[in-house]
Scaffold this active site. Structure first.
Site, short mmCIF file in Angstrom:
data_model
loop_
_atom_site.label_atom_id
_atom_site.label_comp_id
_atom_site.label_asym_id
_atom_site.label_seq_id
_atom_site.Cartn_x
_atom_site.Cartn_y
_atom_site.Cartn_z
N TYR A 7 -17.11 9.82 7.18
CA TYR A 7 -16.32 8.59 7.01
C TYR A 7 -17.21 7.44 6.50
CZ TYR A 7 -12.11 5.84 7.74
OH TYR A 7 -11.00 5.07 7.54
N LYS B 124 -14.12 -0.43 8.18
CA LYS B 124 -13.09 -0.53 9.24
C LYS B 124 -13.62 -1.38 10.41
CE LYS B 124 -9.70 1.90 7.45
NZ LYS B 124 -8.65 1.16 6.72
N ILE C 56 1.03 6.13 4.66
CA ILE C 56 1.38 5.60 5.99
C ILE C 56 2.26 4.37 5.79
CG2 ILE C 56 0.48 4.72 8.18
CD1 ILE C 56 -2.07 6.29 7.68
N LEU D 148 -3.02 10.61 0.22
CA LEU D 148 -3.85 10.57 -0.99
C LEU D 148 -5.26 10.06 -0.68
CD1 LEU D 148 -3.23 11.12 -3.99
CD2 LEU D 148 -2.80 8.67 -4.26
N GLY E 68 0.77 -1.24 0.00
CA GLY E 68 0.00 0.00 0.00
C GLY E 68 0.80 1.29 0.00
P1 NAD Z 1 -2.63 5.97 0.61
O1 NAD Z 1 -3.53 6.48 -0.46
O2 NAD Z 1 -1.23 6.44 0.59
O3 NAD Z 1 -2.65 4.38 0.67
C1 NAD Z 1 -3.75 3.60 0.29
C2 NAD Z 1 -3.21 2.48 -0.55
O4 NAD Z 1 -4.25 1.55 -0.89
C3 NAD Z 1 -2.63 3.00 -1.89
O5 NAD Z 1 -1.31 2.57 -2.02
C4 NAD Z 1 -3.52 2.34 -2.93
O6 NAD Z 1 -2.83 2.04 -4.13
C5 NAD Z 1 -3.92 1.06 -2.18
N1 NAD Z 1 -5.05 0.39 -2.83
C6 NAD Z 1 -6.29 0.87 -3.11
N2 NAD Z 1 -7.00 -0.06 -3.78
C7 NAD Z 1 -6.19 -1.15 -3.91
C8 NAD Z 1 -6.34 -2.43 -4.52
N3 NAD Z 1 -7.47 -2.79 -5.14
N4 NAD Z 1 -5.31 -3.31 -4.45
C9 NAD Z 1 -4.15 -2.98 -3.82
N5 NAD Z 1 -3.93 -1.77 -3.27
C10 NAD Z 1 -4.95 -0.87 -3.32
O7 NAD Z 1 -3.36 6.41 1.97
P2 NAD Z 1 -3.08 6.04 3.50
O8 NAD Z 1 -3.84 7.06 4.27
O9 NAD Z 1 -1.63 5.85 3.74
O10 NAD Z 1 -3.86 4.66 3.67
C11 NAD Z 1 -3.26 3.46 4.16
C12 NAD Z 1 -4.21 2.81 5.17
O11 NAD Z 1 -4.28 3.64 6.33
C13 NAD Z 1 -5.65 2.64 4.69
O12 NAD Z 1 -6.15 1.41 5.18
C14 NAD Z 1 -6.36 3.80 5.38
O13 NAD Z 1 -7.75 3.55 5.53
C15 NAD Z 1 -5.64 3.77 6.70
N6 NAD Z 1 -5.80 4.95 7.55
C16 NAD Z 1 -5.55 6.17 7.06
C17 NAD Z 1 -5.70 7.29 7.88
C18 NAD Z 1 -5.44 8.68 7.35
O14 NAD Z 1 -5.91 9.64 7.96
N7 NAD Z 1 -4.70 8.84 6.26
C19 NAD Z 1 -6.10 7.12 9.21
C20 NAD Z 1 -6.33 5.84 9.69
C21 NAD Z 1 -6.19 4.75 8.85
#
Ligand code: NAD
Length: 260
Positions: free
Chosen positions: A160, A167, A21, A199, A14
């Site tokens: 959300y 989640k 993250i 993103l 990811g």
């Molecule tokens: P990010 O956009 O950088 O990462 C999300 C990733 O999911 C991307 O790399 C994307 O390519 C991948 N993805 C989406 N569809 C996919 C698929 N079909 N197959 C494989 N990969 C796929 O954003 P992030 O915020 O770093 O998100 C990472 C995780 O952290 C997610 O689960 C998000 O829900 C969680 N999260 C984010 C936050 C926040 O505020 N940013 C807070 C808590 C949890």
């Protein structure tokens, strides 16, 4: 017992760009001495993951596509990992997606298609990957999964919506998977991260207001960083956390305790 991950191999799923993250987790794992394997979902992300991986000093040259909506890609990806390294010690599952239209307004407007899409990518994928890892006996020496959740899975958070429900499903999956995999020495935990500008976060309507609220109200009076999440991932992957499974650890400046 210590935090060193020297001699261990972890799959980081990811990383989309330097704000992801997953990239914070990758840097922390790298600093702890781990060898890393990266997977990406869409072809257009491959270049950015390669460029980032090259900035780390050690050999992190295994970078594979794994669109988690495809059982075939999951199988091909993890079979290739088995072929290349034989054994892995952990997976950081940092993958989620929901339609932007469903991350604003009322949850009531959710569609069947949007609901299933969010569940498929953001929740089911962890179970699909765990099943593949078990079948391939990839964590033969024991190991650990971590996934990323958000407070919206426990409480109603503005906008959300469908992702909150995904989640909740992800956090329940963590418990069931922990129960099934514990007998093989495999632990499963989630980190509930505070809001971080990435993103994916851009898709959540009015995200800046959420960040401001955390800065103003959280016990630590600041927003969460990817590094804080990364360092917690190192702890959870390390032997120091050997007694922890099925857990959801909040790394959110303490915001989850606030009720005002
Ligand atoms: P990010 O956009 O950088 O990462 C999300 C990733 O999911 C991307 O790399 C994307 O390519 C991948 N993805 C989406 N569809 C996919 C698929 N079909 N197959 C494989 N990969 C796929 O954003 P992030 O915020 O770093 O998100 C990472 C995780 O952290 C997610 O689960 C998000 O829900 C969680 N999260 C984010 C936050 C926040 O505020 N940013 C807070 C808590 C949890």
């Amino acid at each position: 017992m210590n935090f060193s991950l020297q001699g261990k191999t972890y799959v980081v799923m990811g990383v989309a760009n330097k704000r992801s993250i997953a990239w914070g987790i990758a840097r922390s794992l790298h600093a702890a001495g781990a060898r890393l394997i990266f997977t990406y979902g869409r072809e257009r992300t491959e270049k950015s993951v390669k460029q980032l991986a090259e900035t780390l000093e050690t050999d992190n040259s295994i970078i594979l596509q794994c669109d988690v909506t495809s059982d075939e890609q999951i199988h091909t990806c993890f079979s290739k990992i088995k072929e290349e390294v034989g054994t892995i010690h952990g997976i950081a599952h940092c993958v989620a997606f929901a339609n932007k239209e469903e991350l604003s307004g009322e949850y009531l407007n959710v569609t069947r298609e949007g609901f299933l899409l969010a569940q498929n990518i953001s929740a089911y994928s962890l179970s699909a990957i765990a099943k593949e890892v078990k079948n391939l006996e990839l964590m033969a020496e024991g190991g650990s999964f971590i996934t990323l959740s958000y407070l919206g899975g426990e409480r109603v958070m503005t906008n959300y919506n469908v992702m909150g429900v995904a989640k909740a499903s992800l956090e329940a999956s963590v418990k069931y998977l922990a129960s099934n995999l514990g007998k093989y020495g495999i632990r499963v935990n989630s980190i509930s991260a505070g809001p971080i500008r990435t993103l994916s976060a851009k898709g959540v309507s009015d995200f800046n207001t959420i960040l401001k609220e955390v800065e103003e109200k959280s016990p630590l009076r600041r927003c969460t960083t990817p590094e804080e999440v990364g360092d917690t991932a190192v702890f959870l992957f390390s032997d120091m956390a050997r007694g922890i499974t099925g857990e959801n650890i909040h790394v959110d400046s303490g915001y989850h305790v606030i009720g005002y």
